[in-house]
Scaffold this motif. Sequence first.
Motif, mmCIF file in Angstrom:
data_model
loop_
_atom_site.group_PDB
_atom_site.id
_atom_site.type_symbol
_atom_site.label_atom_id
_atom_site.label_comp_id
_atom_site.label_asym_id
_atom_site.label_seq_id
_atom_site.Cartn_x
_atom_site.Cartn_y
_atom_site.Cartn_z
ATOM 1 N N TYR A 109 -7.071 10.188 -8.269
ATOM 2 C CA TYR A 109 -6.271 10.281 -7.050
ATOM 3 C C TYR A 109 -5.789 11.691 -6.743
ATOM 4 C CZ TYR A 109 -6.322 5.290 -7.678
ATOM 5 O OH TYR A 109 -6.742 4.004 -7.852
ATOM 6 N N GLN B 38 0.829 -1.206 0.000
ATOM 7 C CA GLN B 38 0.000 0.000 0.000
ATOM 8 C C GLN B 38 0.864 1.256 0.000
ATOM 9 O OE1 GLN B 38 -2.377 -0.915 3.443
ATOM 10 N NE2 GLN B 38 -4.067 -1.684 2.210
ATOM 11 N N ASN B 39 1.973 1.234 0.723
ATOM 12 C CA ASN B 39 2.893 2.374 0.727
ATOM 13 C C ASN B 39 3.514 2.570 -0.655
ATOM 14 O OD1 ASN B 39 4.323 4.508 1.975
ATOM 15 N ND2 ASN B 39 6.115 3.194 2.125
ATOM 16 N N GLN C 14 -5.995 8.228 -1.947
ATOM 17 C CA GLN C 14 -4.684 8.883 -1.852
ATOM 18 C C GLN C 14 -4.635 9.892 -0.709
ATOM 19 O OE1 GLN C 14 -2.277 7.644 -3.518
ATOM 20 N NE2 GLN C 14 -0.652 9.078 -3.113
ATOM 21 N N LYS D 35 0.945 4.236 -2.906
ATOM 22 C CA LYS D 35 0.826 5.673 -2.620
ATOM 23 C C LYS D 35 1.988 6.442 -3.233
ATOM 24 C CE LYS D 35 0.103 5.240 1.854
ATOM 25 N NZ LYS D 35 -0.053 5.564 3.276
ATOM 26 N N ASP E 290 -2.184 9.558 2.150
ATOM 27 C CA ASP E 290 -0.762 9.897 1.979
ATOM 28 C C ASP E 290 -0.456 11.123 2.837
ATOM 29 O OD1 ASP E 290 1.817 9.829 1.064
ATOM 30 O OD2 ASP E 290 1.364 10.655 -0.904
ATOM 31 N N ARG F 177 1.611 6.667 -7.060
ATOM 32 C CA ARG F 177 0.584 7.639 -7.453
ATOM 33 C C ARG F 177 1.087 9.063 -7.249
ATOM 34 N NH1 ARG F 177 -4.267 4.499 -4.393
ATOM 35 N NH2 ARG F 177 -4.643 2.915 -5.992
ATOM 36 N N ARG F 178 1.846 9.288 -6.170
ATOM 37 C CA ARG F 178 2.422 10.612 -5.925
ATOM 38 C C ARG F 178 3.406 10.958 -7.033
ATOM 39 N NH1 ARG F 178 6.161 10.463 -1.338
ATOM 40 N NH2 ARG F 178 4.437 9.448 -0.295
#
Length: 129
Positions: A82, A35-36, A104, A39, A107, A42-43
Amino acid sequence: MHRKTKKARGFTLIELMIVVAIIGILAAIAIPSYQNYVKQSRRAEAQAEMMRLALNEEKFRANNPSYADHTNTALGVTNTSYYTFTIVAAANTYTITATAAGSQTNDTGCTPLTLTEGGAKGPAGCWKS
């Protein structure tokens, strides 16, 4: 006389429970790491989009007396599921902001992301060099 003993087949309940426990431990470690990673990817995608928008701002400014604001469709602002992107521009400055949306928003510490005409990026620890 000898009795023939039957050879046991299969797994005992204890062996099965040990395997289930091992799988549970591995899942408890792997799922948060995954999951990290999602994130962060996506960032990074949002940051790439922000750099594309900054390039479009600079192209626009090369042909016009000021930067374009967020209402200019020529810059191609595209929101994702996101992140939502906004551009606030004045004559000689602009700030591109990517605000997290959906899952998102978890985050923490890295939303919203910002990028200015001078190349200032925020939050500081969220951008890779």
